[in-house]
Design a protein around this motif. Structure first.
Motif, PDB file in Angstrom:
ATOM      1  N   LEU A 289      33.641  41.432  29.942  1.00 37.68           N
ATOM      2  CA  LEU A 289      34.185  40.087  30.084  1.00 37.68           C
ATOM      3  C   LEU A 289      33.082  39.061  29.850  1.00 37.68           C
ATOM      4  CD1 LEU A 289      36.418  40.445  33.290  1.00 37.68           C
ATOM      5  CD2 LEU A 289      37.120  40.596  30.899  1.00 37.68           C
ATOM      6  N   SER A 290      33.427  37.961  29.207  1.00 34.27           N
ATOM      7  CA  SER A 290      32.470  36.884  29.003  1.00 34.27           C
ATOM      8  C   SER A 290      32.213  36.171  30.327  1.00 34.27           C
ATOM      9  CB  SER A 290      33.001  35.894  27.966  1.00 34.27           C
ATOM     10  OG  SER A 290      34.182  35.265  28.448  1.00 34.27           O
ATOM     11  N   GLU A 291      31.150  35.380  30.375  1.00 31.35           N
ATOM     12  CA  GLU A 291      30.813  34.676  31.616  1.00 31.35           C
ATOM     13  C   GLU A 291      31.902  33.691  32.011  1.00 31.35           C
ATOM     14  OE1 GLU A 291      28.351  35.319  33.654  1.00 31.35           O
ATOM     15  OE2 GLU A 291      27.800  36.970  32.323  1.00 31.35           O
ATOM     16  N   ALA A 292      32.488  33.006  31.023  1.00 30.47           N
ATOM     17  CA  ALA A 292      33.569  32.069  31.329  1.00 30.47           C
ATOM     18  C   ALA A 292      34.776  32.802  31.894  1.00 30.47           C
ATOM     19  CB  ALA A 292      33.959  31.289  30.072  1.00 30.47           C
ATOM     20  N   GLU A 293      35.090  33.966  31.334  1.00 26.23           N
ATOM     21  CA  GLU A 293      36.226  34.742  31.829  1.00 26.23           C
ATOM     22  C   GLU A 293      35.940  35.315  33.208  1.00 26.23           C
ATOM     23  OE1 GLU A 293      39.995  36.486  31.915  1.00 26.23           O
ATOM     24  OE2 GLU A 293      39.121  34.870  30.707  1.00 26.23           O
ATOM     25  N   LYS A 294      34.679  35.687  33.461  1.00 33.32           N
ATOM     26  CA  LYS A 294      34.336  36.181  34.794  1.00 33.32           C
ATOM     27  C   LYS A 294      34.536  35.097  35.842  1.00 33.32           C
ATOM     28  CE  LYS A 294      30.997  39.810  33.574  1.00 33.32           C
ATOM     29  NZ  LYS A 294      29.580  40.245  33.665  1.00 33.32           N
ATOM     30  N   ALA A 295      34.116  33.869  35.527  1.00 39.11           N
ATOM     31  CA  ALA A 295      34.308  32.765  36.479  1.00 39.11           C
ATOM     32  C   ALA A 295      35.785  32.521  36.741  1.00 39.11           C
ATOM     33  CB  ALA A 295      33.641  31.499  35.941  1.00 39.11           C
ATOM     34  N   LEU A 296      36.577  32.549  35.682  1.00 40.72           N
ATOM     35  CA  LEU A 296      38.017  32.359  35.842  1.00 40.72           C
ATOM     36  C   LEU A 296      38.641  33.514  36.613  1.00 40.72           C
ATOM     37  CD1 LEU A 296      40.558  30.733  35.156  1.00 40.72           C
ATOM     38  CD2 LEU A 296      40.705  32.004  33.005  1.00 40.72           C
ATOM     39  N   THR A 297      38.185  34.734  36.313  1.00 43.62           N
ATOM     40  CA  THR A 297      38.700  35.916  37.013  1.00 43.62           C
ATOM     41  C   THR A 297      38.350  35.882  38.497  1.00 43.62           C
ATOM     42  OG1 THR A 297      38.552  37.250  34.995  1.00 43.62           O
ATOM     43  CG2 THR A 297      38.643  38.430  37.090  1.00 43.62           C
ATOM     44  N   ASP A 298      37.118  35.469  38.808  1.00 46.01           N
ATOM     45  CA  ASP A 298      36.715  35.359  40.213  1.00 46.01           C
ATOM     46  C   ASP A 298      37.638  34.408  40.965  1.00 46.01           C
ATOM     47  OD1 ASP A 298      34.691  37.047  39.576  1.00 46.01           O
ATOM     48  OD2 ASP A 298      33.079  35.572  39.724  1.00 46.01           O
ATOM     49  N   ASP A 299      37.866  33.239  40.386  1.00 44.43           N
ATOM     50  CA  ASP A 299      38.715  32.247  41.042  1.00 44.43           C
ATOM     51  C   ASP A 299      40.131  32.768  41.207  1.00 44.43           C
ATOM     52  OD1 ASP A 299      38.894  29.439  42.038  1.00 44.43           O
ATOM     53  OD2 ASP A 299      40.380  29.290  40.447  1.00 44.43           O
ATOM     54  N   ARG A 300      40.654  33.404  40.161  1.00 48.83           N
ATOM     55  CA  ARG A 300      42.018  33.939  40.214  1.00 48.83           C
ATOM     56  C   ARG A 300      42.117  35.073  41.234  1.00 48.83           C
ATOM     57  NH1 ARG A 300      43.023  34.222  34.849  1.00 48.83           N
ATOM     58  NH2 ARG A 300      41.915  36.203  34.704  1.00 48.83           N
ATOM     59  N   THR A 301      41.080  35.896  41.327  1.00 55.88           N
ATOM     60  CA  THR A 301      41.084  37.014  42.282  1.00 55.88           C
ATOM     61  C   THR A 301      41.094  36.512  43.717  1.00 55.88           C
ATOM     62  OG1 THR A 301      39.896  38.414  40.701  1.00 55.88           O
ATOM     63  CG2 THR A 301      39.845  39.072  43.015  1.00 55.88           C
TER      64      THR A 301
END
Length: 555
Positions: A174-186
């Motif tokens: 996962l890209s860094e931007a997607e990781k940040a979005l995934t963290d928030d969504r999780t």
């Protein structure tokens, strides 16, 4: 002139009566609470009431308000947990779910890139060895075709996958931007699932909120212990349906790439080798209810949504005669052989469980699976005795403050001090009436806000009475002095209370749970204090003056 229109008098008295009516159930807290619990249980059961529930319902008239001020954790006792969400587990799950699609895409390019093979990689990464390393650019291009743009403003222009190559190894993560979005969504998904699990067991006004980047604060009043709360929300309840590759008696066997070895719940010592990628997951469940199987043993009936039902039906149709593992939290609870295609979208989980565990499992499945494991960093259990001590201490503090204020007001202003004291009592009732009507939760800081309000509530009356004293020296008659006293004090009262209300709003927006409780009671107290000082006290003063018509007054 000193007068109040009739419609205003009716409105003032009506508001006071309604507020006090909503506050009254708190004087009979246990009776009203039992009544409310019985009503909720009967509604949940479809209208059928037991004799005990009927007796509880009869404890309080249905035509009276029955809303109560909810008691917070520090007043009622309960459990406190601080949990950390292991967001890294979601990265691994995303990569495992991506592998079948990536394998299909690379297989379409096999004539160019040659054979492909998945190799071990750190969690959150997907590594594939390519036979023809000189054609790696083709593989990279094919993998990048699976990426989609990140749907956030901060991630604009970036894709959700980061694809790189080194030698003959293709790496996808996962890209860094997607990781940040995934963290928030999780975190948000974990918050909602925890809230749904807690609500399922009927607890009152839990506090469930995010703290920091990856932590969740959970406070549940009225629950027995922190261990009981952990048992309810700490289980991930991840239900999956995985194809069975083989069985064995050793957990030390080395699984192949894309395979996992899990123990059997029903048969200790038996281990299943399964495909790591499930056919259907618990996220595609729409309902789960406790039931009994064909032998009368406890079980759980479940139903899939249309997507899950379609995938479940397609797999069972293509694999009749093959075993199919039902996996719950990394344990195979059952591995039945598919006898026929199951296209109805429903099924049953049975095994070594009692009725209580079947009901608990149904609750967890209905609430959904936590996207990642929770690690509990802090846990506390507050006993009901300590909560009762807090209530008693708060009650004593409020009573002492109330009596002291009344004594000072009557000693300082005589009859007008009596009017202010009556308005103060109405003010307290209105505060509890509003808290009950909005379903607010009262905590120890909230009690502090109420005690502070007792002192602040008479400030407006003091300003008015001092203004009346000044006007008595110059005004023509007591009626004129009273009227001018209220007019001249209005601006000072409004200015002072608006600034305090702004501070309370800032505390509510920026503060945590206890601070919010203080801000709520303080804000409500400010509004009711201004109302009682400017209108309730004035109404009593005007009514007294109209009846007595004194030539002189003494404030």
């Amino acid at each position: 002139m000193l007068q109040i229109d009739r419609w205003k008098r009716i409105l003032i008295i009506g508001l006071c009566v309604i507020g006090l009516a909503y506050a009254m159930p708190n004087l009979f807290y246990k009776r009203v609470e039992a009544h409310n619990d019985a009503v909720a249980a009967v509604e949940k059961a479809g209208g059928a009431a037991t004799p005990e529930q009927e007796a509880a319902i009869a404890l309080w008239p249905n035509w009276l308000p029955s809303s109560l001020v909810n008691l917070g954790l520090d007043l009622r006792g309960g459990a406190h947990l601080l949990a950390e969400v292991q967001v890294e587990q979601v990265y691994k799950a995303r990569m495992d779910a991506l592998w079948p699609e990536l394998r299909r895409v690379l297989a379409d390019q096999r004539s160019t890139i040659g054979a492909i093979r998945r190799v071990d990689a750190p969690d959150g990464q997907l590594r594939i060895e390519i036979e023809n390393a000189d054609q790696m650019s083709v593989a990279v291009q094919a993998a990048r075709g699976l990426a989609v743009p990140v749907a956030t403003l901060t991630g604009a222009g970036q894709d959700d996958l980061d694809v790189s190559a080194q030698g003959n190894t293709l790496t996808v993560q996962l890209s860094e931007a997607e990781k940040a979005l995934t963290d928030d969504r999780t975190i948000l998904q974990s918050l909602e699932i925890v809230r749904r699990r807690v609500d399922e067991v009927g607890t009152r006004e839990p506090t469930i909120m995010r703290q920091g980047a990856d932590r969740i604060l959970i406070q549940v009043p009225g629950i027995g212990s922190a261990a009981e709360l952990k048992a309810l929300i700490g289980t991930t309840a991840q239900l999956t349906f995985n194809p069975v590759i083989s069985t064995g008696s050793s957990a030390d066997a080395t699984p192949g790439i894309g395979e996992i070895i899990l123990p059997s719940q029903e048969q200790p010592g038996l281990y299943y080798t399964l495909e790591a990628t499930p056919v259907v997951t618990g996220e595609e469940l729409t309902n789960a209810v406790p039931s009994t199987d064909q032998n009368g043993a406890p079980s759980v009936d479940f139903r899939f949504n249309p997507t899950g039902a379609r995938k479940f039906g397609e797999y069972t149709s293509a694999n009749v005669g093959q075993p199919f593992a039902i996996v719950l939290d990394n344990e195979v609870i059952s591995a039945p052989v598919i006898r026929q295609a199951i296209t109805t979208g429903s099924g049953q989980i049975s095994g070594s469980m009692d009725y209580e565990s079947a009901n608990q499992l149904a609750v967890l499945l209905r609430a959904g699976a936590l996207p990642a494991e929770l690690t509990f960093l802090e846990e506390r259990t507050i006993g009901p005795e300590l909560g009762q001590d807090s209530i008693d201490a708060g009650r004593i503090a409020a009573a002492v403050g109330f009596v002291a204020v009344i004594f000072l007001m009557v000693a300082s202003y005589g009859l007008f001090g009596v009017f202010a004291s009556i308005a103060l009592a109405v003010n307290m009732g209105l505060i509890f009436g509003i808290l009950s009507a909005i379903g607010a939760t009262l905590t120890l800081p909230g009690i502090a806000g109420i005690v502070l309000t007792i002192g602040m509530a008479v400030d407006a009356n003091v300003l008015v009475f001092e203004r009346i004293r000044e006007e008595l020296r110059t005004a023509k008659g007591p009626a004129r002095a009273i009227d001018k006293g209220y007019q001249n004090a209005m601006s000072a009262i409004v200015d002072a209370n608006i600034t305090t209300l702004i501070i309370a709003a800032i505390l509510f927006v920026l503060g945590s749970g206890p601070v919010k409780g203080f801000a709520v009671t303080l804000s409500i107290g400010i509004v009711t204090s201004v109302f009682t000082a400017l209108w309730v006290t004035r109404l009593m003063t005007v009514t007294w003056f109209e009846r007595r018509r004194p030539r002189t007054i003494e404030v």
